[in-house]
Design a protein around this motif. Structure first.
Motif, PDB file in Angstrom:
ATOM      1  N   THR A 145       0.977  -1.401  -0.216  1.00  0.00           N
ATOM      2  CA  THR A 145       0.060  -0.073   0.343  1.00  0.00           C
ATOM      3  C   THR A 145       1.325   1.172  -0.120  1.00  0.00           C
ATOM      4  OG1 THR A 145      -1.274  -1.158   1.249  1.00  0.00           O
ATOM      5  CG2 THR A 145      -2.021   0.935   1.501  1.00  0.00           C
ATOM      6  N   LEU A 146       1.812   1.421   1.075  1.00  0.00           N
ATOM      7  CA  LEU A 146       2.557   2.571   1.055  1.00  0.00           C
ATOM      8  C   LEU A 146       3.292   2.555  -0.519  1.00  0.00           C
ATOM      9  CD1 LEU A 146       4.094   2.215   4.715  1.00  0.00           C
ATOM     10  CD2 LEU A 146       2.318   3.700   3.967  1.00  0.00           C
ATOM     11  N   LEU A 147       3.841   1.407  -1.233  1.00  0.00           N
ATOM     12  CA  LEU A 147       4.975   1.649  -1.749  1.00  0.00           C
ATOM     13  C   LEU A 147       4.278   2.100  -2.755  1.00  0.00           C
ATOM     14  CD1 LEU A 147       7.877   0.899  -3.310  1.00  0.00           C
ATOM     15  CD2 LEU A 147       6.716  -1.408  -4.109  1.00  0.00           C
ATOM     16  N   PHE A 148       2.454   1.732  -3.315  1.00  0.00           N
ATOM     17  CA  PHE A 148       2.003   1.432  -4.518  1.00  0.00           C
ATOM     18  C   PHE A 148       1.817   3.550  -4.211  1.00  0.00           C
ATOM     19  CE2 PHE A 148       0.562  -2.885  -4.967  1.00  0.00           C
ATOM     20  CZ  PHE A 148       1.529  -3.754  -5.692  1.00  0.00           C
TER      21      PHE A 148
ATOM     22  N   PHE B 187      17.911   4.693  -5.915  1.00  0.00           N
ATOM     23  CA  PHE B 187      18.348   4.977  -4.394  1.00  0.00           C
ATOM     24  C   PHE B 187      17.024   5.889  -3.435  1.00  0.00           C
ATOM     25  CE2 PHE B 187      19.991   8.213  -1.366  1.00  0.00           C
ATOM     26  CZ  PHE B 187      21.505   7.215  -1.291  1.00  0.00           C
ATOM     27  N   HIS B 188      16.949   6.679  -3.991  1.00  0.00           N
ATOM     28  CA  HIS B 188      16.061   7.967  -2.784  1.00  0.00           C
ATOM     29  C   HIS B 188      14.872   7.665  -2.276  1.00  0.00           C
ATOM     30  CE1 HIS B 188      18.083  11.220  -2.679  1.00  0.00           C
ATOM     31  NE2 HIS B 188      18.703  11.663  -3.469  1.00  0.00           N
ATOM     32  N   ILE B 189      13.443   6.679  -3.998  1.00  0.00           N
ATOM     33  CA  ILE B 189      12.516   5.830  -3.272  1.00  0.00           C
ATOM     34  C   ILE B 189      12.958   4.435  -2.016  1.00  0.00           C
ATOM     35  CG2 ILE B 189      11.039   4.535  -4.031  1.00  0.00           C
ATOM     36  CD1 ILE B 189      11.168   5.858  -6.711  1.00  0.00           C
ATOM     37  N   ILE B 190      13.470   4.208  -2.496  1.00  0.00           N
ATOM     38  CA  ILE B 190      14.230   2.597  -2.039  1.00  0.00           C
ATOM     39  C   ILE B 190      14.915   3.286   0.119  1.00  0.00           C
ATOM     40  CG2 ILE B 190      15.816   1.330  -1.405  1.00  0.00           C
ATOM     41  CD1 ILE B 190      15.881   0.633  -4.339  1.00  0.00           C
ATOM     42  N   ARG B 191      15.726   4.570  -0.533  1.00  0.00           N
ATOM     43  CA  ARG B 191      16.479   5.080   0.762  1.00  0.00           C
ATOM     44  C   ARG B 191      14.746   5.562   1.999  1.00  0.00           C
ATOM     45  NH1 ARG B 191      17.988   8.716   4.331  1.00  0.00           N
ATOM     46  NH2 ARG B 191      16.480  10.079   3.560  1.00  0.00           N
ATOM     47  N   ALA B 192      13.557   6.377   1.408  1.00  0.00           N
ATOM     48  CA  ALA B 192      12.693   6.247   1.479  1.00  0.00           C
ATOM     49  C   ALA B 192      12.135   5.307   2.043  1.00  0.00           C
ATOM     50  CB  ALA B 192      11.688   7.733   0.450  1.00  0.00           C
ATOM     51  N   PHE B 193      11.676   4.453   1.545  1.00  0.00           N
ATOM     52  CA  PHE B 193      11.454   3.516   2.492  1.00  0.00           C
ATOM     53  C   PHE B 193      12.150   2.406   3.644  1.00  0.00           C
ATOM     54  CE2 PHE B 193       9.238  -1.143   2.227  1.00  0.00           C
ATOM     55  CZ  PHE B 193       7.850  -0.723   2.110  1.00  0.00           C
TER      56      PHE B 193
END
Lengths: 662, 147, 324
Positions: free
Chosen positions: B91-94, C249-255
């Motif tokens: 949910t958060l990723l999407f 990078f930034h998306i994964i870091r944020a996740f």
């Protein structure tokens, strides 16, 4: 670099009719690491397996890809085949080109293209496979059963009969549980004590069974095959080795005002007591809260009258520590408290009783010696009303959402027994539905209606009002005739919902066994593993898992025993090698993985690590591979990627992704 | 988004399926001969909770046009709770992908039991159709282009 | 500041702490940097003023491994990060002596410069004890005056409050400087069309030079070894040749910090390219609040994070599409 062999199966025409298998094999030879590729009619056949084995030997293959049917079908077949050829069984990957390809596509070119991609993904994965070895852990050949009701007794007997040692831990002073409180059993109407007590005696006499009554589980550590449990044996104040069970102490005890737990508070017991005459062990306990000697220091009458000299006021709680391979939870149930159901006047009138109280009233050893009479004035009733589903199938938060399952049948039993013994008593049952699935159950219920003239009314009772004449005014509705019903009754019996023993929460926490919102223990799989907890080595017996009647409880108890025996019969446990592992150089020790592990398989230890020459003590996650089931929840929670899953590693899955998207 | 006029767009679609329910559901779709486009390629994982958002991002970055994750229905997880964690993560990723401008139709979660061969096939057909309507995924492959 | 220095010296002298973690003056009037102070004479460089934005929590991971206690100066918002680190067993509370330092909002020199102020020689009004509502900036071209709030970091306009969540003692007054909604910018982006969103982030992320300043400053990004530096995900490349790493990078870091990020804003503060990196973290925070109930990482160390817990009734991922 691996030396990979790719084997493409025709599956007769199942695959070969839609996928150009030769082309797939040909394309495989272009993949990195592939040194051998062939296609064959039936890879899973003896001859097909032999081809794989030959190729392994001839070409020194280190990895195998079989392009065939679903791995759910034949992965094990191929694993065993390569193992016989000396290869680690986990060096096999299956590309599913039947269920996921040939069977759903019609166009040969398209299906072949897809089969090639699926083959590539499997090759990419197998390039990163490593030989995996199942772990081993030892098994202590002793089982613990928590709870000494019919479920616990049956489980213990079955395990003991198979030749293994079993300990039963029972909280109350005697084994027997709820069934010992029941007068007669449905649908055969045989006497509960007559079928239960022989089992209690058998358990007590069994050379493989040790019973700890008046005892509780205090602490559990370890894991499947190797649990260590502390049992608190509460001070009985009576020396079990000396007591002869003569009962004189109970007769002479001057403190006789404690409500009897066994008789559901309908009469009183002495401070030194056995719960019931057939108690096992037949050794009383002193209730220290009620005992005059303990309260004031004076009295000591029981000690004086005990010829065996068994009374020991100085006895202390004792902690017994024992190792077990398997633990069976059989903690049973209780009736819900009825304080939220004021409309039925349970707390206002002694003549409004629960069904379990009625069992005691009907029982020859009960508070009324088996005579059906009102608890208020001892008069025999003429009108009896039974109210079903009190707190069961409840949509608000007063009661339970589930069906308690046993009430329809025991109410039919009660109604029938009353009409049989006291034909002049009118019996009315208010019900929502009558649920009688079970062998001879519906016949039993119909007998109550047809042969015994029990008056069943579909509808609910809104209010029970105690009258000044001592009677109970019952206001209800008849849903079929659509009319209000007002009835004067002498006694009202409430089929109160059953709920898991409240102690089960504490026990489940100690065992890391999961529990549902109603406090029933969760089974590992609702359909396929109904007597196992998701926590390995923990088994479920009886109502602790969900409402059930005696025959169901006994069958489940037997099933739980079989599962426990299956575990104890092993000298060593081979554990699934596809488990999570933590890289100690990457682990932050943050605990996030342990937070999501459903099996309590992750613990932490302070360990000295050598990080490229830098030595320091770090908090490191440790996976107990005997407990880990390989779901992978931890791997995604781990931000550093320290936690990885063998057989489905990050790199393996990414390699598949890359191969598919190439 | 320029596709040669005569070249048919064939999307790349990755489906992560849990071993116990959805992969078996896909097998059932197969044995029931319930067709869906060959563009869908399945990767078997033990549980939906094994699906790392990095796998999904990697697929998009390597050229996938859509990624779908299938798991046991909530409450039916073979490991009891795996799909509940997966549900929050996805949910958060999407939502994040939607936030950075990746069309949310390119990602999907569907709970498919081992008995739901029909649902598996229908879901895949729908998803492929959706990806066709969205066209080629250029954005995630090109999130950081230096001009 | 003098009270803080005096107390720090006292605690050093009486042996309560072995070192002090604070800020020392930089070569410019507006760039103090985190520093250790172990001897009395070190304190001549000690500063604490409006430019001491750095969140010192993360330094405590290493500091608490050292012999003896470390005195650390934490602003109210820094204490959330410290709590989160306690929860993740990354710092040893017993080896920290926390002085909760007062804060009236921290300053952003880039923001000040953007107002056309050049040739800065000195700044007054940034002292923490000053009640001044204005900053006076002495430049080569004369004095300039701006309201204090106009020089504040973005994160201070959405201040979490003046309360220290963990401390041994507090020195100095704090002020809640919140005058904006922290989700306004996220909501603005959410309401854009997909093409606009993409254009926005593509433009911002294209500025990234992968200097890792965000990663180094972030207290949640505290892995011993980052996935981008290990071979666990095939993402490790010495040079920026791996496009996966480049783009994601930034998306994964944020996740990876989702549910653990306290929204301290250090990522954006330290970014030399001025990328509003906090917009990724805040998006996750906004979603978590909306989907799973309000959650502030580091506020209560007894509560499990939103990504390591669940409820049976959680929203389905399709909510993203349904929400439009």
């Amino acid at each position: 670099m691996q030396r990979i062999g790719v084997f493409v199966c025709h599956c007769g025409s199942n695959i070969a009719a839609t996928v150009d298998v030769k082309k797939v094999a040909e394309m495989a030879l272009m993949e990195p690491g592939v040194v051998h590729a062939e296609d064959y009619q039936y890879m899973c056949s003896e001859a097909g397996q032999a081809r794989i084995q030959e190729a392994i030997k001839e070409k020194n293959l280190t990895g195998i890809v079989v392009c065939s049917c679903s791995p759910r079908m034949h992965e094990n077949t191929f694993r065993k085949a390569v193992e016989r050829a000396g290869l680690n069984p986990y060096m096999v990957e299956v590309a599913n080109i039947r269920e996921h390809c040939s069977w759903i596509h019609k166009d040969i070119e398209e299906a072949t293209k897809k089969a090639v991609i699926l083959m590539r993904a499997a090759v990419a994965k197998v390039n990163l496979n490593t030989p995996l070895k199942p772990g081993e852990s030892r098994v202590t050949k002793r089982a613990l059963v928590i709870g000494g009701g019919i479920a616990g007794i049956q489980t213990a007997l079955d395990i003991a009969d198979a030749g293994y040692k079993v300990d039963i831990v029972e909280k109350t002073p005697s084994i027997g549980g709820r069934m010992s409180q029941v007068d007669k059993t449905f649908p055969t109407l045989d006497c509960s004590a007559c079928i239960l007590t022989p089992k209690m005696v058998e358990a007590n006499a069994h050379e493989n069974i040790t019973i700890y009554t008046y005892s509780e589980v205090e602490n559990v550590s370890g894991f499947v095959g190797d649990f260590t449990v502390d049992i608190r044996k509460k001070a009985r104040s009576v020396d079990m080795t000396k007591c002869t069970g003569c009962g004189v102490c109970q007769e002479k005890c001057p403190s006789k005002k404690t409500p009897s737990e066994f008789n559901r508070g309908l009469n009183n017991r002495s401070a030194i007591y056995t719960p019931f005459a057939q108690a096992i062990p037949n050794v009383p306990v002193i209730d220290r809260e009620a005992c005059i000697k303990f309260k004031t220091g004076k009295c000591g009458l029981c000690s004086k009258v005990c010829q065996a000299g068994a009374i020991d006021y100085d006895q202390k709680d004792e902690i017994i520590t024992e190792k077990y391979g398997a633990i069976v939870v059989a903690t049973g149930f209780d009736m819900i408290k009825l304080d939220k159901y004021d409309e039925y006047a349970y707390s206002q009138s002694k003549d409004v009783i629960t069904s379990l109280e009625l069992e005691r009233i009907m029982n020859a050893a009960g508070p009324t010696k088996g005579h059906l009479e009102r608890m208020s004035d001892g008069k025999p009733p003429k009108e009896m009303v039974f109210i079903q589903c009190v707190g069961s199938r409840c949509s608000d938060d007063r009661g339970k959402s589930y069906c308690s399952k046993i009430c329809c049948m025991y109410t039919a039993k009660h109604a029938m027994l009353i009409r049989d013994k006291y034909p002049d008593v009118n019996v009315t049952v208010f019900y929502i539905d009558v649920r009688t699935p079970g062998k001879n159950f519906d016949e039993f219920y119909r007998r109550a209606v047809e042969d015994y003239g029990v008056n069943y009314i579909k509808g609910q009772v809104g209010k029970v009002i105690p009258q000044s004449n001592g009677k109970l005014l019952v206001r209800g509705v008849d849903l079929i005739d659509q009319k209000q019903i007002v009835k004067e009754a002498d006694m009202v019996v409430l089929a109160a919902a059953i709920e898991p023993n409240p102690d089960v929460r504490k026990i489940a926490t100690m065992l890391t066994a999961s529990i549902d919102t109603n406090n029933f223990l969760t089974e590992a799989h609702a359909k396929l593993r109904p007597v196992e907890s998701p926590t390995a080595g923990i088994f479920l017996s009886g109502v602790c898992q969900g409402p059930k009647d005696i025959p169901e409880t006994v069958s489940q108890a037997g099933a739980a025993a079989v599962k426990a025996i299956g575990l104890l019969a092993k000298d060593k446990l081979m554990t699934n090698p596809c488990t999570a592992h933590s890289d100690e150089l990457l682990c932050n020790g943050c605990s996030n993985c342990a937070n999501v592990c459903p099996y309590g398989a992750i613990s932490y230890e302070d360990k000295e690590v050598n990080d490229h020459g830098k030595r320091e003590v770090r908090r490191i996650a440790q996976v107990n591979s005997a407990l880990c089931q390989g779901c992978g929840a931890c791997t995604v929670t781990c931000p550093s990627g320290a936690m990885d899953l063998q057989g489905f590693s990050n790199r393996q899955i990414l390699a598949e992704v890359d191969a598919i998207c190439r | 988004m320029s596709i040669e006029a005569n070249e048919e767009f064939r999307p790349k679609i990755v489906a992560f399926c849990c071993n116990w329910c959805s992969y078996a559901g896909a097998d059932l779709a197969g044995s029931s001969r319930l067709a869906y486009p060959a563009d869908v390629k399945i990767i078997r994982v033990p549980c939906s909770c094994r699906v790392n958002p990095m796998f999904i991002l990697r697929a998009f970055e390597k050229g996938a046009d859509g990624v779908i994750m299938c798991g046991c229905h909530p409450g039916d997880c073979h490991y009891s709770t795996g799909n509940y964690y997966a549900r929050r993560r996805m949910t958060l990723l999407f939502s994040m992908l939607d936030y950075i401008g990746v069309e949310n139709g390119r990602t999907r979660v569907e709970w498919v039991s081992a008995a739901e061969g029909v649902k598996f096939s229908t879901t895949m057909n729908e998803f492929v159709e959706k990806i066709h309507s969205l066209g080629k995924n250029v954005r995630l492959g090109d999130l950081r282009c230096r001009n | 500041m003098q009270e803080l220095i005096a107390r720090a010296k006292e605690l050093l002298a009486n042996g309560t702490v072995a070192r002090v973690l604070g800020w020392k003056a930089g070569d410019l009037p507006y760039n103090p940097e985190p520093a250790y102070f172990e001897k009395e004479e070190d304190f001549k460089d000690f500063v604490y003023n409006g430019f001491c934005g750095a969140n010192l929590s993360k330094y405590m991971i290493e500091a608490t491994k050292l012999e003896g206690k470390t005195l650390v100066c934490l602003k109210p918002c820094d204490t959330y990060s410290f709590n989160q680190l306690i929860m993740e067993h990354r710092v040893d509370r017993e080896k920290a002596y926390i002085i909760g330092v007062g804060c009236k909002g921290k300053l952003d020199i880039e923001k000040i410069k953007k107002q056309g102020i050049k040739g800065i020689q000195s700044i007054s009004g940034a002292e923490i004890t000053d009640d001044a509502e204005t900053l006076t900036i002495n430049t080569l071209y004369g004095d300039k005056t701006i309201p204090y709030a106009d020089g504040m970091l973005e994160r201070c306009h959405v201040c979490k409050g003046k309360e220290h969540k963990i401390y041994d003692e507090i020195i100095g007054e704090s002020k809640d400087t919140k005058d904006a909604d922290r989700f306004d910018e996220v909501s603005r982006i959410e309401s854009m069309k997909p093409e606009e969103k993409f254009a926005f982030f593509q433009k911002e992320l294209s500025k990234c030079i992968r200097c890792n300043a965000c990663r180094n400053a972030c207290p949640a990004c505290s892995c011993r070894k980052c996935v981008f530096d290990s071979n666990k995900f095939d993402s490790s490349q010495k040079a920026n040749v791996d496009s996966f790493e480049e783009k994601m990078f930034h998306i994964i870091r944020a996740f990876h910090v989702a549910g653990r990020c306290t929204d301290c804003g250090e990522c954006s503060r330290v970014c030399p390219q001025g990328i509003p990196l906090h917009l990724f973290n805040r998006k996750f925070i906004k979603d978590i609040d909306e989907f799973y109930g309000e959650f502030q990482a580091g506020e209560d160390i007894t509560v499990k994070g939103p990504l390591t817990s669940f409820t049976f009734e959680d929203v389905e991922p399709s909510v993203v599409a349904e929400r439009g």
